[in-house]
Structures are given as C-alpha cells and as structure tokens.
Design a protein around this motif. Structure first.
Motif, PDB file in Angstrom:
ATOM      1  N   PRO A   1      18.817   4.408  38.189  1.00 57.53           N
ATOM      2  CA  PRO A   1      19.646   5.676  39.518  1.00 57.53           C
ATOM      3  C   PRO A   1      20.596   6.283  39.275  1.00 57.53           C
ATOM      4  O   PRO A   1      20.861   7.156  39.482  1.00 57.53           O
ATOM      5  CB  PRO A   1      18.723   5.521  40.191  1.00 57.53           C
ATOM      6  CG  PRO A   1      18.928   3.846  40.201  1.00 57.53           C
ATOM      7  CD  PRO A   1      18.850   3.460  38.661  1.00 57.53           C
ATOM      8  N   GLU A   2      21.604   5.541  39.196  1.00 53.71           N
ATOM      9  CA  GLU A   2      22.779   5.624  39.566  1.00 53.71           C
ATOM     10  C   GLU A   2      23.708   5.382  38.214  1.00 53.71           C
ATOM     11  O   GLU A   2      23.492   5.212  37.393  1.00 53.71           O
ATOM     12  CB  GLU A   2      23.850   4.564  40.478  1.00 53.71           C
ATOM     13  CG  GLU A   2      22.664   4.185  41.570  1.00 53.71           C
ATOM     14  CD  GLU A   2      23.295   3.076  42.904  1.00 53.71           C
ATOM     15  OE1 GLU A   2      24.122   3.516  43.757  1.00 53.71           O
ATOM     16  OE2 GLU A   2      23.131   1.764  42.458  1.00 53.71           O
ATOM     17  N   ALA A   3      24.971   6.523  38.036  1.00 55.08           N
ATOM     18  CA  ALA A   3      25.724   6.824  36.909  1.00 55.08           C
ATOM     19  C   ALA A   3      27.235   5.359  36.801  1.00 55.08           C
ATOM     20  O   ALA A   3      26.609   5.783  35.867  1.00 55.08           O
ATOM     21  CB  ALA A   3      26.210   8.040  37.515  1.00 55.08           C
ATOM     22  N   VAL A   4      27.104   5.135  38.375  1.00 55.60           N
ATOM     23  CA  VAL A   4      27.372   3.447  37.176  1.00 55.60           C
ATOM     24  C   VAL A   4      27.123   2.607  37.933  1.00 55.60           C
ATOM     25  O   VAL A   4      26.848   2.660  39.666  1.00 55.60           O
ATOM     26  CB  VAL A   4      28.984   4.087  38.693  1.00 55.60           C
ATOM     27  CG1 VAL A   4      29.983   2.953  38.072  1.00 55.60           C
ATOM     28  CG2 VAL A   4      29.597   4.997  38.121  1.00 55.60           C
ATOM     29  N   TYR A   5      26.602   1.339  37.859  1.00 60.72           N
ATOM     30  CA  TYR A   5      25.209   0.432  37.542  1.00 60.72           C
ATOM     31  C   TYR A   5      26.199  -1.065  36.627  1.00 60.72           C
ATOM     32  O   TYR A   5      26.570  -0.325  35.906  1.00 60.72           O
ATOM     33  CB  TYR A   5      24.352   0.754  37.665  1.00 60.72           C
ATOM     34  CG  TYR A   5      24.025   1.899  36.428  1.00 60.72           C
ATOM     35  CD1 TYR A   5      23.853  -0.149  35.958  1.00 60.72           C
ATOM     36  CD2 TYR A   5      24.343   2.486  36.097  1.00 60.72           C
ATOM     37  CE1 TYR A   5      23.124   0.384  34.569  1.00 60.72           C
ATOM     38  CE2 TYR A   5      23.740   2.713  34.467  1.00 60.72           C
ATOM     39  CZ  TYR A   5      23.731   1.681  33.659  1.00 60.72           C
ATOM     40  OH  TYR A   5      22.716   2.116  32.481  1.00 60.72           O
TER      41      TYR A   5
END
Length: 691
Positions: free
Chosen positions: A366-370
C-alpha cells in the motif's frame, strides 16, 4: 526550554605519543598511537576509562534526559511478548519475552498451539552472572529430540557449541569451543552434527568438522578446510532436507558450494561447480533439480536450473533472464511456487512464480516507500508464503500470503506502545542528483506539520558497503527524535545494492570515494531543499558506515553540526596490511590489498586516520566495544587521540568504550537502549534541548 550548559574547565585526556614507522611502496607513515592496540596493557585500559570519565563529566547534565529517552524507548516495547509461531517438522516454534526480562525464552509446542509448552532454552537463566550473553544458532535434530545451540559470553563472536536432550532436559557434557555461532547442521541420523571452526586470531571460520553425539570432541573429524583466507565459509541443510551444504564466499566476487546427502554423514562432500574469480552462484534444491541464482554473464543475476545429478555449469539452463534495471536478491522454493526477491529503484519486490502454470505476478503493497521480505518459511509443501512488511511509519507486519488466491492475512504487527500513532508521521522518497550526475535515493520520515524552512534538525544515516542495502523500515527508537522536531533520513549511497549490482560496483575498491561524495551531496541537497541547514545537520553511521563518517568529516567538516561514528573502521591501511587482524583477508575485494601498490595509495587517499589534519572538525561522539570482533577497539581509540592532537576547533569530541561488549553493543534487549540514549542525548544537547 533551557539551553544545555556544557561544563567549563574539564580537560580531555591526551594520549601519549610513541611513534611507530611503517614503510610500504617507498611511502613512510608514522603512527604515533599504535601502542593503543595492546588490549591487556593497563595503560591502554586506563586511557579508555579516562575517555569514559571525560564523557561522563561533560555530558553529566544529560543524565535526566538520557533516562527519559531510555524510558521512552523502553516504554514503546511490549515487554511481555512472543514471536509469531512457525511450524517445522511437526512442532510450532516461537520465542517469548517475560516482563522485565532482558532475554527471550525459546519454546515449542507439538502439532497444535493448544499443546503444552516446552521451554527449550531460557536465556535469562543461562545468562545469570554474565555481563554479556548471546545465543547464536539453534538447530533441532530430525527426530525432534536434540537441540544444538551456540553461546558467546564475551561479545567476541567466538562461540561454544552445546547439545541438549529435549526429552530428558539434560545438556550433554561435550562443549565444543571456538566455533562460528551461526552454522550448525544435523545429519539425518540424529546423532551427527557439522559445525564451523574459527581461527581464534583472525576470527575467520576456516574448517568444517563432524561431531558424533556422546563422543569426545577431540575425536571430531575435519571434513573441509578453506585454504584461501580471502573466503568466508558456512554450512546449512537444504529446505528439502536432502542435502547438507558447505559454502565458501569471497565477498561479492566468488562462491563455491559442496554437497553431501544428509543420510550419508560420513561420506565426502562434492563440489557443485568449482569457484572462479568474478563468478557467483547460490543454490536451492527442488525435487530432482537445483535452481541457481548466478551472476554468470549477468551483473544483476539471473535464475538457472540444472539436474541434481549434473550440477556443472555446462548443464545450467536459464529460467529468468538478466535485466539491467532489476536485481535478483534472493530465492525461495516451495513445492509448486518460486518466490524471487527483486530490487528495483531502491525498493524490495516479491515475485511469485507458479511452477505448474508458469504464470507469475508481483505482490502489491500500500505504501510508496516500504520494505518487504520473506519471513521464516521452513515448510516445503505449502502454498502459504509468510512475509514481513514494514515502512518508516509502519511497524513490522507479518502476513501469511496465499500464493494461489493472492489473499493475505495479517498474523502479527509489532505493537508500539507509548501512544504511537502512525498517522502523525510522514515518509518520503527523494532523489538527490550528486556531483557525477547520478541520482541517489533518500528515504525520510518526520512528524507532520514541520515547515520546510531550513529550521529543522536532521539526522542523516547511511552504510554504503559490502552491497548491503539499507531498507526504509520502521525504528521505534527514532520516534524520540521525531517528536522533538528531528527529521530522520537514510541516504541510499553507492556501495549498497539498492539500485542493483552496479550500485555496489560503483561504491567499492577504486570507486569507494563515490560512497563518501554521495553522502556529502545528499546532505547538500537536503539543505538546498530547505529540510535543514548546516547548523542543524547531523550524521551517523556504524562499522563500515563509521568509515563513511570518518571520511566525510575529513572531506567536509564544515557541513555537519554533529557526527556520531559507531564502532568505526577508520584505520584502513594499517588494518588491511595486517592479515592477523580479524576479518582482514576476507575484505581485500571490498577495500583493496595494501600489498598492491595502486590499491595501497588509493586506500591511503581516503583512510580517515591517515588523513586527519590541523583544521576544524564538527562536534563528534565516537563509540566502540572493548571486545569488538569486527572493528578492533584500537582503531577508533587511535583516531580520537589523533583528532584531539590536531583539531583546531573548540567543538566537542567524545569517545565512549563499552568495556563489556563487542561490535553489536550490549546483548540485552533493554541495555542497548542506554547506548542509543547516549547518542540521542548528544544530538539533543547540541540542539540546546534538555528535555
């Protein structure tokens, strides 16, 4: 808020000078502080203690702040907790913590989680009376009755191997000393165990030995010896349980594997494919073949396969081709699925391949940076992948992912106590264009509502060596800085592999300075973008990242208000010239071999210790452990002594030695937080924050 008052008139210790001359390739170096490498010399110990005393005097006023920071960080940890159980060979395994205890209890339950608990090891009881106590590897025999485990009670990473009968609770009398803590392999006969022996001087694993339960360890049999001291070695059992494997690896350059069927422990290991320079491979057994991850004509690696009876490279066939923009980082095999770890644009991706339909897909997040990685997956016959997911605002979350339906179930998320709310924080990914035109990724996290007007204190972290990638993952300790107005940033500099194998190649050996300049240019970029200013910019790195800290304060001392160098590798030439110093020979392909003239002079041009000059340096805190096995304590000790002698400023220079620990600091889950509190208090005192 009151500004921190640094005590006046407290004088730092000044190490005496005893010049020692080194000559190589016609070049003469004088080392005035070489005498500090005598670990047992009372004069050396007195000097280290004097530095600790000076630090205590100068930062005595931060005691309440340090206690507050410690309690905050400890207060975010769920003290009574347990790991997510995983099933292996009929048992559910997990570790659990009891409230107030420093160490885990390693436990299991038979077949079902409702079964009675069996405590295999209680590290709290074992650690009684020891200031440091670390359990390394643990391995259970195929019949589930025997536990082999390794113990280090000094911090030097030299372990002893013990064997416990899980039925009777009795620990067998044999104690095998000087072993590598991480490599214990049971054969299928439930009585034979293989382990890696360490050289007690160089601390390199260099031999694999076979031990039979109940026999005198002096009768153990050596089954393999690594003759090339540039190679590290290890051993493991394949996931299929069919083979025992011995591997040899020259860092990021060359690998070699040897196989022996687990039901034939007294047989001879056979080479999978002979080693060659600039040729790496790793293997996974699957039914009647092996999958091979290799850089053969593929810098970012490709996937091959070969029959298990014909392991030579001539028989390898390509499964996944090489791609310039995608690095294959790891491989996981199940009975009907392959899972590839891939890295693209500094993000970890998980790719699932169905071995029947040959269809594939990427798991979405779900997140752009992970960061996303496979978790513990011992079960071969399953369609469930256990994976870990985290980001700079999301605590580690463990999912069971159905590789057929693509449904996922959250099984456990690390609880962060103390009122943490992820919605109060923001994570970003920036790209800094550095001096040679390359774009370097930066991951940031900060509390919502800060203004990008240059007024924020910012802590920039990096490692940048050995191809180790720094993931944008969650760190609950950082919250204590974020809540006090700090921005925390990770510079994904060259020397790691965040952007693939070329990212590493551009950051080691004769390209090592790219690591330093990338970090400096990321700092400049963050100032330009008004995230901070020089007066509020801080830097931190440890070990090889401590070398990075040593280099940046030589190249750009004016750019940083404060720098913390943890267990820093800073005396590059002297250490790399002495093959008796632990780990030296295995690092030749990372840093260079000073016996080679061109490599010697390149290393000398950036070695932090050799390049200390008469000039102003930023505020600095340097840490070490007396028993450090990776970077010997005397490197930072000498560096600090030389800085004290030559620096022309009135900035702070502190040196902290943990007299009872090694490279990783304290062994307890709470004790290490006291060291983090020192680091944070140093930054906050420089920011005139006392609360």
């Amino acid at each position: 808020m009151n500004a921190y008052q640094w005590p006046a008139g407290v004088q730092p210790p000044m190490a005496e000078k005893a010049p020692k001359e080194f000559i190589a390739h016609g070049d003469k170096r004088i080392d005035d502080y070489y005498w500090l490498n005598q670990r047992e010399d009372p004069k050396v110990l007195d000097y280290l203690k004097a530095e600790n005393t000076y630090l205590d005097a100068m930062m005595g006023g931060t005691k309440e702040l340090r206690e507050k920071l410690f309690n905050e960080m400890k207060g975010r940890i769920k003290e009574k907790d347990e790991s997510l159980p995983y099933k292996d060979n009929g048992y559910w395994y997990y570790a659990r913590f009891e409230e107030g205890k420093q160490y885990p209890m390693y436990c299991r339950k038979k077949e079902t989680l409702e079964a009675p608990e069996e405590i295999m090891l209680d590290q709290n009881k074992l650690a009684e009376g020891f200031p440091y106590y670390s359990i390394g590897g643990r391995a259970v025999s195929d019949n589930n009755e025997l536990l082999a485990y390794t113990v280090d009670s000094v911090g030097r990473r030299i372990y002893g191997l013990r064997i416990k009968n899980l039925v009777t609770g009795i620990t067998y009398p044999e104690n095998i000393t000087n072993v590598d803590g991480g490599y214990i392999v049971w054969a299928a006969d439930n009585k034979t165990i293989f382990y890696v022996k360490k050289d007690v001087t160089t601390l390199l694993g260099y031999q694999v030995w076979r031990h039979e339960l109940g026999t005198d360890p002096s009768k153990d049999v050596m089954v393999f010896e690594e003759k090339d001291n540039r190679f590290y070695i290890g051993a493991y059992r394949t996931k299929s349980k069919k083979y025992m494997v011995i591997w040899s690896s020259m860092n990021q350059v060359s690998t070699e594997y040897r196989l022996l069927e687990a039901n034939n422990p007294t047989g001879s290991f056979k080479v999978f494919e002979p080693r060659k320079e600039n040729f790496q491979y790793s293997i996974e057994h699957f039914n009647d073949k092996f999958y091979i991850r290799t850089d053969l004509m593929a810098p970012n690696f490709r996937l091959m396969e070969t029959p298990e009876t014909k392991t030579g490279v001539a028989n390898w066939k390509e499964v996944i081709p090489h791609r310039k923009d995608v690095y294959i980082s790891n491989l996981l095999v199940f009975n009907n699925h392959l899972v590839l770890g891939e890295v693209k644009d500094a993000l970890n991706q998980l790719r699932v391949i169905n071995l029947t339909s040959h269809q594939d897909y990427y798991i979405t997040f779900p997140e752009a940076v992970y960061a996303a990685f496979p978790n513990i997956n011992p079960d071969y016959n399953t369609n469930m992948l256990r994976l870990s997911y985290t980001s700079m605002t999301t605590p580690v979350s463990i999912y069971d992912f159905n590789m057929d339906t693509q449904q996922r179930e959250l099984k456990k998320q690390t609880e962060v106590l103390g009122g943490f709310n992820k919605e109060e924080y923001t994570a970003e990914r920036l790209w800094a264009t550095v001096r040679d035109g390359v774009k370097v990724p930066i991951s940031l996290v900060y509390k919502k509502g800060i203004k990008k007007d240059g007024s924020n204190p910012l802590l920039l972290y990096a490692y940048g060596s050995y191809g180790s990638s720094m993931s944008p993952s969650f760190n609950s300790n950082i919250i204590s800085l974020l809540n006090r107005g700090f921005i925390y940033a990770i510079a994904h500099v060259r020397g790691g592999q965040e952007m693939g194998r070329p990212w590493y190649d551009q950051g080691h050996l004769f390209n090592k300075k790219n690591t330093f300049f990338d970090f400096i240019d990321c700092g400049e970029f963050l100032i330009k973008e008004k995230y901070t200013v020089k007066e509020h910019l801080y830097a931190n790195g440890g070990s090889a990242g401590g070398l990075l800290m040593g280099a940046i304060v030589n190249y750009r001392p004016d750019l940083w208000h404060g720098v913390v160098a943890d267990v820093p590798f800073v005396d590059v030439i002297t250490t790399m010239s002495d093959p008796s110093i632990p780990l030296t020979t295995g690092e030749y392909k990372e840093w260079g071999n000073p016996a080679v003239e061109k490599e010697y002079f390149y290393m000398k041009s950036y070695s932090p210790y050799d390049n200390v000059e008469k000039k102003a340096y930023p505020n600095m805190l340097v840490t070490t452990g007396l028993h450090d096995s990776q970077v010997q304590y005397f490197e930072p000790a000498k560096w600090v002594a030389k800085l004290r002698e030559l620096k022309t400023d009135n900035n702070k220079l502190f040196f902290k030695t943990n007299m009872e620990a090694g490279h990783g600091g304290s062994s307890g889950r709470f004790d290490y937080l006291k060291e983090v509190a020192w680091r944070y208090a140093f930054f906050l005192a420089l920011e005139d924050k006392t609360e």
